[in-house]
Write an enzyme that holds these catalytic residues in place. Structure first.
Site, PDB file in Angstrom:
ATOM      1  N   LYS A  78      39.159-102.357 -49.481  1.00  0.00           N
ATOM      2  CA  LYS A  78      41.060-102.075 -48.970  1.00  0.00           C
ATOM      3  C   LYS A  78      41.653-101.534 -49.890  1.00  0.00           C
ATOM      4  O   LYS A  78      42.767-100.851 -49.273  1.00  0.00           O
ATOM      5  CB  LYS A  78      41.057-103.548 -49.602  1.00  0.00           C
ATOM      6  CG  LYS A  78      40.643-104.715 -48.427  1.00  0.00           C
ATOM      7  CD  LYS A  78      41.590-105.991 -48.807  1.00  0.00           C
ATOM      8  CE  LYS A  78      40.910-107.312 -47.519  1.00  0.00           C
ATOM      9  NZ  LYS A  78      39.296-108.013 -48.057  1.00  0.00           N
ATOM     10  N   GLU A 121      51.592-110.009 -46.354  1.00  0.00           N
ATOM     11  CA  GLU A 121      50.889-111.121 -46.724  1.00  0.00           C
ATOM     12  C   GLU A 121      49.292-111.298 -46.902  1.00  0.00           C
ATOM     13  O   GLU A 121      49.198-110.195 -47.418  1.00  0.00           O
ATOM     14  CB  GLU A 121      50.728-112.236 -45.181  1.00  0.00           C
ATOM     15  CG  GLU A 121      49.330-112.284 -44.591  1.00  0.00           C
ATOM     16  CD  GLU A 121      48.957-110.892 -43.885  1.00  0.00           C
ATOM     17  OE1 GLU A 121      50.164-109.899 -43.914  1.00  0.00           O
ATOM     18  OE2 GLU A 121      48.063-110.846 -43.926  1.00  0.00           O
ATOM     19  N   SER A 177      31.171-104.056 -49.856  1.00  0.00           N
ATOM     20  CA  SER A 177      32.363-104.099 -49.824  1.00  0.00           C
ATOM     21  C   SER A 177      33.221-104.377 -51.223  1.00  0.00           C
ATOM     22  O   SER A 177      34.351-103.598 -50.615  1.00  0.00           O
ATOM     23  CB  SER A 177      32.929-104.866 -48.121  1.00  0.00           C
ATOM     24  OG  SER A 177      32.508-106.484 -48.786  1.00  0.00           O
TER      25      SER A 177
HETATM   26  C1  LIG Z   1      38.827-108.757 -47.655  1.00  0.00           C
HETATM   27  C2  LIG Z   1      37.557-108.750 -47.834  1.00  0.00           C
HETATM   28  C3  LIG Z   1      36.354-108.565 -46.610  1.00  0.00           C
HETATM   29  C4  LIG Z   1      36.731-108.533 -45.272  1.00  0.00           C
HETATM   30  O1  LIG Z   1      37.826-107.484 -44.944  1.00  0.00           O
HETATM   31  P1  LIG Z   1      37.400-107.023 -43.546  1.00  0.00           P
HETATM   32  O2  LIG Z   1      37.923-106.348 -43.204  1.00  0.00           O
HETATM   33  O3  LIG Z   1      36.451-107.714 -43.081  1.00  0.00           O
HETATM   34  O4  LIG Z   1      36.606-105.489 -43.871  1.00  0.00           O
HETATM   35  C5  LIG Z   1      35.477-107.960 -46.855  1.00  0.00           C
HETATM   36  N1  LIG Z   1      34.591-107.811 -48.335  1.00  0.00           N
HETATM   37  C6  LIG Z   1      35.527-107.990 -49.191  1.00  0.00           C
HETATM   38  C7  LIG Z   1      34.919-107.739 -50.668  1.00  0.00           C
HETATM   39  C8  LIG Z   1      37.050-108.024 -49.005  1.00  0.00           C
HETATM   40  O5  LIG Z   1      37.706-108.110 -50.504  1.00  0.00           O
END
Ligand SMILES: *Cc1c(COP(=O)(O)O)cnc(C)c1O
Length: 408
Positions: free
Chosen positions: A99, A121, A388
């Site tokens: 993010k 938010e 992610s």
């Molecule tokens: C917020 C988040 C997601 C989901 O968000 P996407 O916009 O679908 O990528 C996925 N993995 C992590 C670690 C997150 O913090």
């Protein structure tokens, strides 16, 4: 399939109206449209500006720690006895997830536009923490709207945001959760669109956010493609990412969309089952509609109201999805599949105990599907997963709910 890849090569997405095929666009009141037009114009003006791109690239490198590595999970791959699994390590970014990539972009844009405050938010607090971090670094104030129920549930992230100097604004109306926080943040935004910029946390919302957030996340796919080629001499046979709103997925997918030899998979949460309210598998089970100012696949009832959604991963439980994913589904370029709560938990422990990497429970959905795919694909094939985020934020919850099953 090859025809659709040719289409993708010639399409510059989104078009000038913010459309990805029939999806995307902007469905907002006139007053808000004027504000969005200003953001679109400012973004168009800077997105190819070498000074802006250099500033962002420098922060990506020296603040976030990019490029994040690609890691060959030899232990997990060996245990499965199928294809080789590789991870793009977005969990190693400063703040622990992907993010920060788009939050830094949005913060720099706001600064360029002469704004003094970022607002947004947050549900579980992940977007709030990443945005508070970027705001502080760039020198902007930051107000994060959060439902009172979520404030109680996600206390460590609330404290993090406050330590970073952000203001956490409690929202006590309605169900006191994410949806009410969105409404409250939008109202506050419209009270002062001159000094504030609303920073959306995924590839969702009205134009220009889906394309802009995708552009900021593209760095993941560009790096991963180069790194994978350098490591193996080939492109991956398969690329896998989890899909909530779809930003980490669009980031890595963007590096491979026009490579016909690469199969791409987006993994949605099937939660505890496929009944409404038990999952958030928007592309798998939804149908096209309009929500939060854009058109896309949605989980909705017959009256067009969003259905309740659920996933063990709070970052994945959203009844909509980024409009570019809807187009990629219709074109057949990306296969959208699912992983359940139980499968994600199993993958969470498996990766932790084979390769010493504790994944975010969101990312564990992608790992779970990658394990299945690796078994099917067999030896000699490769699977690249976008990891992610890291799982530190999830350990209390996982241990309380499933620790016993894993001897803890
Ligand atoms: C917020 C988040 C997601 C989901 O968000 P996407 O916009 O679908 O990528 C996925 N993995 C992590 C670690 C997150 O913090």
């Amino acid at each position: 399939m090859t025809d659709n890849i040719k289409n993708l090569e010639t399409m510059s997405l989104p078009d000038k109206d913010g459309r990805f095929g029939q999806y995307g666009g902007s469905y907002v009141p006139e007053q808000l449209q004027a504000v969005l037009d200003e953001i679109t114009q400012s973004y168009e003006a800077i997105k190819d500006d070498p000074v802006f791109l250099k500033e962002l690239a420098d922060l990506n490198k020296h603040f976030t720690g990019r490029p994040s590595p690609v890691f060959h999970c030899k232990n997990l791959s060996g245990k499965i006895g199928g294809a080789d699994i590789y991870l793009k390590r977005e969990d190693l970014n400063h703040t622990g997830a992907h993010k920060i990539n788009h939050c830094l972009g949005e913060a720099l844009l706001a600064k360029r536009m002469g704004k003094t405050k970022l607002i947004a938010e947050t549900g579980a607090g992940q977007h709030g923490v990443a945005l508070a971090t970027a705001a502080t670094l760039v020198g902007l104030a930051c107000d994060i709207y959060m439902g009172e129920v979520d404030i109680k549930k996600e206390y460590p992230n609330v404290v993090r945001m406050k330590i970073l100097g952000a203001k956490v604004v409690p929202v006590g109306r309605g169900t006191k959760t994410l949806k009410d926080a969105v409404d409250a943040a939008f109202e506050a935004y419209l009270e002062d669109p001159v000094n504030q910029l609303y920073a959306i946390g995924s590839v969702v919302g009205p134009h220009p956010f889906p394309g802009m957030v995708r552009d900021f996340q593209k760095v993941v796919g560009i790096e991963a493609r180069e790194q994978f080629l350098e490591m193996t001499g080939k492109l991956p046979d398969n690329v896998v990412a989890c899909v909530g709103g779809g930003s980490n997925a669009m980031g890595i997918f963007s590096g491979f969309l026009t490579d016909p030899e690469v199969a791409i998979y987006g993994v949605e949460p099937s939660g505890r089952g496929l009944k409404p309210g038990d999952h958030a598998a928007t592309l798998t089970l939804g149908k096209p509609g309009v929500l939060h100012g854009f058109s896309s696949y949605l989980l909705q009832d017959d009256a067009g109201e969003p259905l309740p959604v659920y996933s063990i991963a709070s970052g994945l439980d959203y009844p909509g999805v980024g409009p570019q994913h809807s187009l990629l589904k219709d074109l057949g370029r990306v296969s959208y599949v699912t992983a359940s709560d139980d499968e994600a938990i199993q993958a969470f422990f498996e990766l932790s105990r084979t390769d010493g990497i504790i994944p975010a429970i969101e990312s564990a959905h992608a790992v779970a599907y990658a394990v299945k795919l690796a078994k099917e694909a067999g030896e000699g094939k490769t699977v690249l997963v976008n990891l992610s985020g890291r799982g530190d934020k999830d350990i209390d919850f996982v241990i309380e709910n499933c620790g016993k099953d894993y001897g803890i």
